[in-house]
Design a protein around this motif. Sequence first.
Motif, short mmCIF file in Angstrom:
data_model
loop_
_atom_site.label_atom_id
_atom_site.label_comp_id
_atom_site.label_asym_id
_atom_site.label_seq_id
_atom_site.Cartn_x
_atom_site.Cartn_y
_atom_site.Cartn_z
N GLY A 1 -8.53 13.09 -4.30
CA GLY A 1 -7.72 13.63 -3.36
C GLY A 1 -7.08 13.84 -5.26
N GLU A 2 -5.66 14.30 -5.18
CA GLU A 2 -5.16 14.55 -6.26
C GLU A 2 -3.81 12.73 -6.24
OE1 GLU A 2 -1.45 17.20 -8.07
OE2 GLU A 2 -1.65 17.26 -6.05
N ILE A 3 -4.86 11.95 -6.94
CA ILE A 3 -4.05 11.02 -7.14
C ILE A 3 -3.29 10.80 -8.41
CG2 ILE A 3 -4.30 8.32 -6.93
CD1 ILE A 3 -6.79 9.06 -5.98
N LEU A 4 -2.36 9.97 -8.63
CA LEU A 4 -1.70 10.42 -9.68
C LEU A 4 -2.05 8.55 -10.24
CD1 LEU A 4 2.15 11.46 -9.14
CD2 LEU A 4 -0.17 12.66 -9.91
N LEU A 5 -2.24 8.69 -11.63
CA LEU A 5 -1.86 7.82 -12.60
C LEU A 5 -0.73 6.87 -12.59
CD1 LEU A 5 -4.50 8.12 -14.78
CD2 LEU A 5 -5.36 6.95 -13.34
N PRO A 6 -0.28 5.54 -12.91
CA PRO A 6 0.67 4.56 -13.00
C PRO A 6 1.99 5.76 -13.61
CG PRO A 6 -0.68 3.14 -12.47
CD PRO A 6 -1.63 4.43 -13.08
N THR A 7 1.66 5.66 -14.34
CA THR A 7 2.99 6.54 -15.83
C THR A 7 2.54 7.62 -15.71
OG1 THR A 7 2.12 4.68 -17.69
CG2 THR A 7 3.35 7.15 -18.37
N GLU A 8 1.51 8.32 -14.03
CA GLU A 8 1.49 10.01 -14.56
C GLU A 8 2.82 9.70 -13.80
OE1 GLU A 8 -0.93 14.12 -13.41
OE2 GLU A 8 -2.11 11.23 -13.14
N GLN B 1 6.52 13.15 -3.33
CA GLN B 1 6.07 11.73 -2.08
C GLN B 1 4.50 12.26 -3.11
OE1 GLN B 1 6.68 13.66 1.38
NE2 GLN B 1 6.03 12.04 2.44
N ALA B 2 3.82 10.55 -3.59
CA ALA B 2 2.31 11.43 -4.29
C ALA B 2 1.41 10.09 -3.24
CB ALA B 2 2.77 11.72 -5.67
N LYS B 3 0.56 10.60 -4.23
CA LYS B 3 -0.70 9.38 -3.83
C LYS B 3 -0.75 8.58 -5.51
CE LYS B 3 -3.58 10.94 -0.83
NZ LYS B 3 -3.90 10.10 0.65
N VAL B 4 -0.46 7.00 -5.59
CA VAL B 4 -1.08 6.63 -6.49
C VAL B 4 -1.81 5.57 -7.26
CG1 VAL B 4 0.83 5.38 -8.20
CG2 VAL B 4 2.09 6.72 -6.63
N TYR B 5 -2.22 5.45 -7.32
CA TYR B 5 -3.87 4.17 -8.24
C TYR B 5 -2.91 3.47 -8.77
CZ TYR B 5 -7.77 2.32 -9.86
OH TYR B 5 -8.83 1.26 -10.09
N GLU B 6 -3.47 2.16 -7.66
CA GLU B 6 -2.73 0.98 -8.08
C GLU B 6 -4.22 0.07 -8.10
OE1 GLU B 6 -2.20 -2.38 -8.99
OE2 GLU B 6 -2.07 -2.40 -6.80
N GLY B 7 -4.66 -0.74 -9.03
CA GLY B 7 -6.27 -0.90 -9.24
C GLY B 7 -6.19 -2.34 -9.32
N THR B 8 -4.85 -2.82 -9.53
CA THR B 8 -5.19 -4.58 -10.66
C THR B 8 -4.83 -5.38 -9.82
OG1 THR B 8 -2.37 -4.33 -9.78
CG2 THR B 8 -3.24 -3.53 -12.34
N SER B 9 -4.72 -5.34 -7.97
CA SER B 9 -5.29 -6.41 -6.87
C SER B 9 -6.43 -5.92 -6.29
CB SER B 9 -3.97 -6.14 -6.08
OG SER B 9 -4.04 -5.33 -5.37
N ASP B 10 -6.46 -4.88 -6.22
CA ASP B 10 -7.90 -4.14 -5.61
C ASP B 10 -8.77 -2.95 -7.06
OD1 ASP B 10 -9.72 -3.03 -4.53
OD2 ASP B 10 -9.09 -3.18 -1.81
N PRO B 11 -9.64 -2.36 -6.80
CA PRO B 11 -9.22 -1.68 -8.13
C PRO B 11 -9.99 -0.48 -7.41
CG PRO B 11 -12.16 -3.38 -7.48
CD PRO B 11 -10.10 -3.66 -7.06
N GLY B 12 -9.43 0.16 -5.81
CA GLY B 12 -9.86 1.54 -4.96
C GLY B 12 -8.81 1.80 -4.17
N LYS B 13 -7.88 0.69 -4.82
CA LYS B 13 -5.90 0.63 -3.75
C LYS B 13 -5.69 1.59 -4.16
CE LYS B 13 -3.24 -1.05 -1.42
NZ LYS B 13 -3.67 -1.21 0.41
N VAL B 14 -5.47 3.12 -3.50
CA VAL B 14 -4.44 4.21 -3.38
C VAL B 14 -3.25 3.74 -2.34
CG1 VAL B 14 -4.04 6.23 -3.16
CG2 VAL B 14 -5.95 5.38 -4.60
N PHE B 15 -2.07 4.41 -2.82
CA PHE B 15 -1.20 3.48 -2.72
C PHE B 15 -0.06 5.32 -1.97
CE2 PHE B 15 -0.15 -0.67 -3.29
CZ PHE B 15 0.26 -1.18 -2.43
N ASP B 16 0.34 5.70 -0.91
CA ASP B 16 1.28 6.32 -0.45
C ASP B 16 2.50 6.72 -0.80
OD1 ASP B 16 -1.65 9.15 0.29
OD2 ASP B 16 -0.97 7.68 2.08
N THR B 17 3.18 7.32 -1.63
CA THR B 17 4.63 6.74 -2.44
C THR B 17 5.20 7.47 -1.66
OG1 THR B 17 4.25 7.45 -4.54
CG2 THR B 17 4.08 4.83 -3.73
#
Length: 274
Positions: free
Chosen positions: A146-153, A170-186
């Motif tokens: 999917g089109e997933i943005l990195l945090p600063t991006e 709206q965007a999908k954002v990668y967040e791996g600090t608690s779960d390395p596979g975690k993606v949020f819809d924001t």
Amino acid sequence: MRFSLRLTAAATLGLWCLGAAPASAVGLLPHRASYRLSLDTSKPSGQLEDMSGRIDYEITGDACGGYNTLTRQESVASTGEGDPQKQATTSKAWEDGEAKSYRFLSTSDDAGDPESRTEASVVRQGQDALKVTVTKPKGETLELKGEILLPTEHVMRVLKVAAEGERVFQAKVYEGTSDPGKVFDTLTVIGAPSTDETRLAAPARATLSGRTFYPVTVSYYDEGATGRAPSYVMAFSLYDNGVVGSLKIDYGRFALVGAMSAFEALKPSEACAK
């Protein structure tokens, strides 16, 4: 009942910069800031009687060499039964200025539990995929589609639409600090710009006085669950040089209010022309 307070990289402080110029022409201000956390007494908190803590944040680097961030959050929660629950979470991260790669190390220390560590590196593979190489807690490789943005991006995209006068993003954002596979819809909602200094914290007056800020609210949803309540919501004042003023983190069952208690502007890079 335990109250976990993982503050994600995407929601962390100070990665925001905004201005009248195009986002690509604006640099993030290197700085350190501390925020004192307290329980939002205006919101019902159930069994939670009190919670306090702090967030220490630092950002350095630039678009040429990438951005380094260091975040530490400490909290103490009281339920009225047993000893207060203590938790400390530290996250170190680096992100390429062009959002092609990202790496981080996150540690969490809950009183009575062994320390947990999450470490991974992320490489973008085309527009619609991320490859995540995990080294801790166990070695594995993940492919996120999917089109997933990195945090600063993600931040830069928000800044771009804000500078263009848009108020929702709206965007999908990668967040791996608690779960390395975690993606949020924001879902990000950006309020009208202001220069009101009524609530400007004293430690940052020399840097922020007269600067424009935007009230920003970011809702984080588990991927594919935007029809449900968000996992958490972060609301804050976003200044045009990248500093976050006051903030509020709503975890659903309870909410924390953060007040800036310390601030130091760091010397920016002079070599980067991006």
